[in-house]
Design a protein around this motif. Structure first.
Motif, PDB file in Angstrom:
ATOM      1  N   ARG A   9       0.824  -1.203   0.000  1.00  0.00           N
ATOM      2  CA  ARG A   9       0.000   0.000   0.000  1.00  0.00           C
ATOM      3  C   ARG A   9       0.867   1.266   0.000  1.00  0.00           C
ATOM      4  NH1 ARG A   9      -5.089   1.315   0.245  1.00  0.00           N
ATOM      5  NH2 ARG A   9      -6.418  -0.376   0.814  1.00  0.00           N
ATOM      6  N   GLN A  10       1.943   1.260   0.776  1.00  0.00           N
ATOM      7  CA  GLN A  10       2.858   2.405   0.808  1.00  0.00           C
ATOM      8  C   GLN A  10       3.521   2.612  -0.545  1.00  0.00           C
ATOM      9  OE1 GLN A  10       5.532   1.567   4.045  1.00  0.00           O
ATOM     10  NE2 GLN A  10       3.974   1.994   5.603  1.00  0.00           N
ATOM     11  N   LEU A  11       3.920   1.525  -1.178  1.00  0.00           N
ATOM     12  CA  LEU A  11       4.524   1.604  -2.500  1.00  0.00           C
ATOM     13  C   LEU A  11       3.532   2.172  -3.514  1.00  0.00           C
ATOM     14  CD1 LEU A  11       6.874   0.848  -4.471  1.00  0.00           C
ATOM     15  CD2 LEU A  11       5.671  -1.300  -4.811  1.00  0.00           C
ATOM     16  N   MET A  12       2.314   1.662  -3.490  1.00  0.00           N
ATOM     17  CA  MET A  12       1.296   2.145  -4.427  1.00  0.00           C
ATOM     18  C   MET A  12       0.919   3.593  -4.151  1.00  0.00           C
ATOM     19  SD  MET A  12       1.107  -0.283  -6.497  1.00  0.00           S
ATOM     20  CE  MET A  12      -0.179   0.393  -7.533  1.00  0.00           C
ATOM     21  N   GLN A  13       0.922   3.996  -2.888  1.00  0.00           N
ATOM     22  CA  GLN A  13       0.635   5.398  -2.550  1.00  0.00           C
ATOM     23  C   GLN A  13       1.744   6.297  -3.094  1.00  0.00           C
ATOM     24  OE1 GLN A  13      -2.202   6.668  -1.139  1.00  0.00           O
ATOM     25  NE2 GLN A  13      -1.308   8.630  -1.704  1.00  0.00           N
ATOM     26  N   ALA A  14       3.005   5.871  -2.958  1.00  0.00           N
ATOM     27  CA  ALA A  14       4.120   6.643  -3.501  1.00  0.00           C
ATOM     28  C   ALA A  14       4.007   6.739  -5.025  1.00  0.00           C
ATOM     29  CB  ALA A  14       5.449   6.009  -3.093  1.00  0.00           C
ATOM     30  N   PRO A  29      14.212   9.825  -8.751  1.00  0.00           N
ATOM     31  CA  PRO A  29      13.866   9.186  -7.467  1.00  0.00           C
ATOM     32  C   PRO A  29      12.618   8.300  -7.567  1.00  0.00           C
ATOM     33  CG  PRO A  29      14.274  11.523  -7.132  1.00  0.00           C
ATOM     34  CD  PRO A  29      14.290  11.268  -8.617  1.00  0.00           C
ATOM     35  N   PHE A  30      11.640   8.720  -8.356  1.00  0.00           N
ATOM     36  CA  PHE A  30      10.417   7.934  -8.538  1.00  0.00           C
ATOM     37  C   PHE A  30      10.745   6.565  -9.124  1.00  0.00           C
ATOM     38  CE2 PHE A  30       6.907   6.507 -11.253  1.00  0.00           C
ATOM     39  CZ  PHE A  30       5.853   6.504 -10.350  1.00  0.00           C
ATOM     40  N   MET A  31      11.676   6.516 -10.041  1.00  0.00           N
ATOM     41  CA  MET A  31      12.015   5.253 -10.700  1.00  0.00           C
ATOM     42  C   MET A  31      12.596   4.237  -9.716  1.00  0.00           C
ATOM     43  SD  MET A  31      10.778   5.660 -13.624  1.00  0.00           S
ATOM     44  CE  MET A  31      11.240   4.046 -14.207  1.00  0.00           C
ATOM     45  N   GLU A  32      13.048   4.684  -8.568  1.00  0.00           N
ATOM     46  CA  GLU A  32      13.553   3.765  -7.541  1.00  0.00           C
ATOM     47  C   GLU A  32      12.427   2.898  -6.967  1.00  0.00           C
ATOM     48  OE1 GLU A  32      16.774   3.159  -6.692  1.00  0.00           O
ATOM     49  OE2 GLU A  32      17.254   4.478  -8.377  1.00  0.00           O
ATOM     50  N   ALA A  36      15.280  -3.005 -10.639  1.00  0.00           N
ATOM     51  CA  ALA A  36      16.128  -2.749 -11.806  1.00  0.00           C
ATOM     52  C   ALA A  36      15.676  -3.532 -13.032  1.00  0.00           C
ATOM     53  CB  ALA A  36      17.583  -3.074 -11.486  1.00  0.00           C
ATOM     54  N   ASP A  37      15.126  -4.729 -12.821  1.00  0.00           N
ATOM     55  CA  ASP A  37      14.710  -5.558 -13.948  1.00  0.00           C
ATOM     56  C   ASP A  37      13.186  -5.591 -14.120  1.00  0.00           C
ATOM     57  OD1 ASP A  37      14.210  -7.008 -11.666  1.00  0.00           O
ATOM     58  OD2 ASP A  37      15.004  -8.887 -12.425  1.00  0.00           O
ATOM     59  N   ALA A  38      12.528  -4.536 -13.686  1.00  0.00           N
ATOM     60  CA  ALA A  38      11.066  -4.460 -13.807  1.00  0.00           C
ATOM     61  C   ALA A  38      10.647  -4.459 -15.275  1.00  0.00           C
ATOM     62  CB  ALA A  38      10.543  -3.201 -13.134  1.00  0.00           C
ATOM     63  N   GLU A  39       9.599  -5.184 -15.568  1.00  0.00           N
ATOM     64  CA  GLU A  39       9.002  -5.172 -16.902  1.00  0.00           C
ATOM     65  C   GLU A  39       7.783  -4.263 -16.816  1.00  0.00           C
ATOM     66  OE1 GLU A  39       7.395  -8.450 -20.127  1.00  0.00           O
ATOM     67  OE2 GLU A  39       8.781  -9.064 -18.547  1.00  0.00           O
ATOM     68  N   VAL A  40       7.807  -3.162 -17.574  1.00  0.00           N
ATOM     69  CA  VAL A  40       6.767  -2.140 -17.491  1.00  0.00           C
ATOM     70  C   VAL A  40       6.071  -2.044 -18.839  1.00  0.00           C
ATOM     71  CG1 VAL A  40       6.295   0.287 -17.006  1.00  0.00           C
ATOM     72  CG2 VAL A  40       8.138  -0.893 -15.775  1.00  0.00           C
ATOM     73  N   ILE A  41       4.754  -2.204 -18.826  1.00  0.00           N
ATOM     74  CA  ILE A  41       3.985  -2.196 -20.066  1.00  0.00           C
ATOM     75  C   ILE A  41       3.030  -1.011 -20.054  1.00  0.00           C
ATOM     76  CG2 ILE A  41       2.435  -3.507 -21.559  1.00  0.00           C
ATOM     77  CD1 ILE A  41       3.444  -6.046 -20.058  1.00  0.00           C
ATOM     78  N   GLY A  42       3.196  -0.119 -21.018  1.00  0.00           N
ATOM     79  CA  GLY A  42       2.307   1.023 -21.164  1.00  0.00           C
ATOM     80  C   GLY A  42       1.121   0.669 -22.047  1.00  0.00           C
ATOM     81  N   SER A  59      14.923   1.755 -19.062  1.00  0.00           N
ATOM     82  CA  SER A  59      14.169   2.086 -20.275  1.00  0.00           C
ATOM     83  C   SER A  59      12.758   2.577 -19.944  1.00  0.00           C
ATOM     84  CB  SER A  59      14.126   0.900 -21.235  1.00  0.00           C
ATOM     85  OG  SER A  59      13.498  -0.213 -20.652  1.00  0.00           O
ATOM     86  N   ALA A  60      12.180   2.113 -18.845  1.00  0.00           N
ATOM     87  CA  ALA A  60      10.844   2.562 -18.435  1.00  0.00           C
ATOM     88  C   ALA A  60      10.850   4.026 -18.018  1.00  0.00           C
ATOM     89  CB  ALA A  60      10.318   1.689 -17.303  1.00  0.00           C
ATOM     90  N   HIS A  61      12.015   4.548 -17.717  1.00  0.00           N
ATOM     91  CA  HIS A  61      12.151   5.973 -17.366  1.00  0.00           C
ATOM     92  C   HIS A  61      11.511   6.842 -18.444  1.00  0.00           C
ATOM     93  CE1 HIS A  61      14.225   9.850 -17.000  1.00  0.00           C
ATOM     94  NE2 HIS A  61      14.431   9.543 -15.728  1.00  0.00           N
TER      95      HIS A  61
END
Length: 79
Positions: A9-14, A29-32, A36-42, A59-61
């Motif tokens: 919940r804290q992570l999702m709130q951030a 800082p948000f990207m933290e 590091a190996d997160a797969e992000v799908i837009g 790359s998700a940056h």
């Protein structure tokens, strides 16, 4: 001691706060929030490494920065 649910919940709130404020000076800082190996799908993700389908945090940056520059209002439904 916080539970796993509290940590999530804290992570999702951030995450939500980042998208509410969309301060381009805070993208790094948000990207933290992502591993590091997160797969992000837009919304325009086609397949891995094509369109908005990113295979790591670096790359998700580009996706997050683009969202914050000109994308609509993201609001998470907590219920």
């Amino acid at each position: 001691m916080t539970s796993n649910n509290d940590e999530i919940r804290q992570l999702m709130q951030a995450f939500q706060e980042g998208y509410i404020h969309r301060d381009l000076n805070q993208v790094d800082p948000f990207m933290e929030l992502f591993t590091a190996d997160a797969e992000v799908i837009g919304t325009n993700g086609i397949k891995p490494s094509e369109g908005e389908w990113y295979m790591d945090r670096a790359s998700a940056h580009n996706l997050v920065e683009g969202d914050w520059k000109g994308w609509g209002d993201l609001r998470l439904d907590w219920d």
